[in-house]
Design an enzyme around this catalytic site. Structure first.
Site, short mmCIF file in Angstrom:
data_model
loop_
_atom_site.label_atom_id
_atom_site.label_comp_id
_atom_site.label_asym_id
_atom_site.label_seq_id
_atom_site.Cartn_x
_atom_site.Cartn_y
_atom_site.Cartn_z
N SER A 264 -72.95 135.89 29.18
CA SER A 264 -72.41 136.74 30.24
C SER A 264 -70.99 137.16 29.89
CB SER A 264 -72.42 136.00 31.57
OG SER A 264 -71.27 135.18 31.64
N LYS A 265 -70.49 138.13 30.66
CA LYS A 265 -69.17 138.65 30.33
C LYS A 265 -68.07 137.59 30.52
CE LYS A 265 -67.95 140.92 34.65
NZ LYS A 265 -67.51 142.16 35.27
N ARG A 266 -68.36 136.61 31.35
CA ARG A 266 -67.36 135.55 31.59
C ARG A 266 -67.32 134.54 30.44
NH1 ARG A 266 -64.06 137.04 35.22
NH2 ARG A 266 -65.11 138.46 36.60
#
Ligand code: GLU
Length: 507
Positions: A264-266
């Protein structure tokens, strides 16, 4: 056979994650291999998720990675406009056609009414009831209302949507190029909204209409869209296009480094590596770091990404773009998720740094100095390249490891200062600096001679002297050959840094 036409169809809802770049890459390679057309279409019909700057970000990312569309937004072509928000009328016309054919209908329900219906039907065996064949008969739509009542709704401007009338108990099948035959039971499918109350189409509607109108032959996209394909097939069927449907290939997920779930982008921030092609500054100011800014060459990123899901079936790992265009094949894409391994990405980059044209690397390194507002001469950048070319993994390493050649390092390495350096060495090193002042020809032979004499005279070991000089010159005890460092910094500056280095180490 129709000429191959594939599309990359991102939604401008934020930065494009590297999974998106991989999708673009596979589409690009497939198009090039078949002398086909690679199209960029912007799917921006969800106005609530629109993010300013995202479209420019997509274009810039494609430019940087070299995945240049042949047609599409910003590139022209005969099937535009390529931004879906500019095609609103087209979708509405098609949706109305479906209503006339009896495969879609107007629905006037409020969200409260839909919620109530869901509550009414929720049970243990059906915890999440849907607006579907089972419930539509009790809702407020053009199937249950009389013609007059429908007219009334329009007159009084009651908000409406258009829904697809999904049949009961039918099997909807696709033959996916990667997954083989995939079947869906239509009972599981809801009556998807095709046109929303703001007049915009939903993703499903716009996607199918555009793939048809833009003559797309192959839909290559992420696995997360596989379940939507059932609705898409129904749309193709009802428009009478099913036998000419594009072929589908749903790409495997890219997984977190530990294999636990989708990347994920996190994860970038959490694991300390980039998950975006280029830096992205979110609206709240948060920065999501990119491969470009981390110091990757675009070719290395492409080579890394192509193997996240595609298995060439040989031991070969380094591929030029031309080789990829030749070898790539949808049949060799794996079904299971591909684990993201940042060390592997770095391995590719160090490989690419070794074979990249020197001038290009020098330009990159120079640009990094400019970005940091440090003025570096061409000869200095060249020296840095020569000194660190075997150690640098990222372009930024040249800057981080070599910037001392241009500017004086800040404080000396803390650990060296507290654990290795002995304050009583100060006078000895000052005397060495004084000896250096007298050297006429600042070269390897002379420096080595003086340093050897110095070690004997002061009874110091190589492992004490060389790291100390390195710290004085560059701030850290590690580095390349100390004579090369001394020559790179030059006589005058080396002497100055020894004087000031001794002071800093003794402070
Ligand atoms: N707009 C979708 C996305 O953002 C495209 C899915 C597709 O390629 O059909 O990924």
């Amino acid at each position: 056979m129709n000429p191959v036409r594939v599309r990359f169809a991102p939604s401008p809802t934020g930065a494009l994650h590297i999974g998106g770049i991989r999708t673009a890459l596979y589409n690009y390679l497939f198009a090039k291999q078949h002398q086909g057309t690679f199209i960029l279409r912007i799917e921006d019909t969800d106005q609530t998720r629109y993010v300013a700057g995202a479209e420019e970000y997509i274009l810039e990312s494609l430019r940087w990675t070299g995945l240049i569309p042949d047609e599409g937004l910003g590139f022209g072509g005969p099937y535009g406009p390529y931004r879906q928000s500019e095609r609103q009328e087209i979708y509405l016309d098609y949706a109305k056609k479906l209503i006339n054919l009896g495969f879609a209908y107007y629905a006037f329900d409020t969200s409260e009414e839909i919620e109530e219906m869901k509550k009414r039907h929720a049970s243990e065996s059906n915890p999440m009831p849907k607006y579907d064949f089972n419930t539509r008969a009790e809702m407020k739509n053009s199937l249950t209302l009389s013609t007059e009542e429908v007219e009334d709704c329009f007159k009084t401007k009651t908000p409406w949507v258009i829904r697809l009338k999904v049949p009961a108990s039918e099997t909807v099948s696709i033959t996916d190029k990667i997954r083989g035959e995939v079947n869906f039971n239509s009972d599981e499918l809801d009556d998807k909204v095709l046109i929303k109350s703001d007049g915009m189409p939903t993703y499903h509607m716009a996607n199918v209409i555009d793939d048809r109108l833009m003559k797309i032959t192959h839909v290559i996209r992420g696995e997360e869209w596989l379940s939507s394909t059932a609705h898409h097939v129904l749309l193709y069927r009802y428009f009478g296009w099913e036998s000419e449907m594009p072929e589908f290939a749903h790409l495997p997920l890219i997984l977190k480094p530990n294999g636990q779930g989708k990347l994920s982008k996190r994860d970038g921030a959490q694991f300390g590596f980039p998950v975006f092609p280029i830096d992205w500054k979110a609206e709240d100011g948060e920065i999501f770091s990119g491969f470009r800014e981390a110091g990757f060459l675009p070719g290395a990123l492409i080579n890394f990404l192509v193997l996240l899901g595609w298995n060439p079936g040989t031991e070969q790992e380094i591929f030029s773009k031309e080789e990829l265009i030749q070898l790539f094949s949808l049949d060799k894409i794996v079904k299971s998720g591909a684990r993201f391994d940042y060390n592997k990405a770095k391995w590719f980059n160090s490989n690419y740094l070794q074979k990249e044209n020197v001038e290009i690397i020098l330009d990159h390194v120079n640009a990094i100095f400019v970005k940091h507002e440090i003025k570096a001469g061409a000869d200095q950048v060249n020296t840095i390249y020569q000194l660190y070319k075997d150690r640098a993994v990222l372009l930024n390493d040249f800057f981080n490891m070599g910037k001392y050649i241009v500017v004086e390092p800040a404080d000396p390495d803390e650990e060296f200062k507290s654990k290795k350096w002995k304050k009583e060495w100060a006078d000895s090193f000052i005397s060495l600096a004084n000896v250096f002042v007298e050297i006429k020809e600042w070269n390897h032979v002379n420096l080595e001679e003086k340093i050897k004499e110095f070690m004997i005279m002061h009874q110091l070991k190589m492992g004490e002297v060389l790291p100390s000089i390195r710290v004085m010159l560059s701030g850290t005890p590690m580095g390349p050959d100390v004579y090369q460092m001394l020559m790179a910094v030059g006589k005058e500056k080396s002497v100055e840094r020894m004087y000031s280095g001794v002071k800093k180490l003794n402070s």
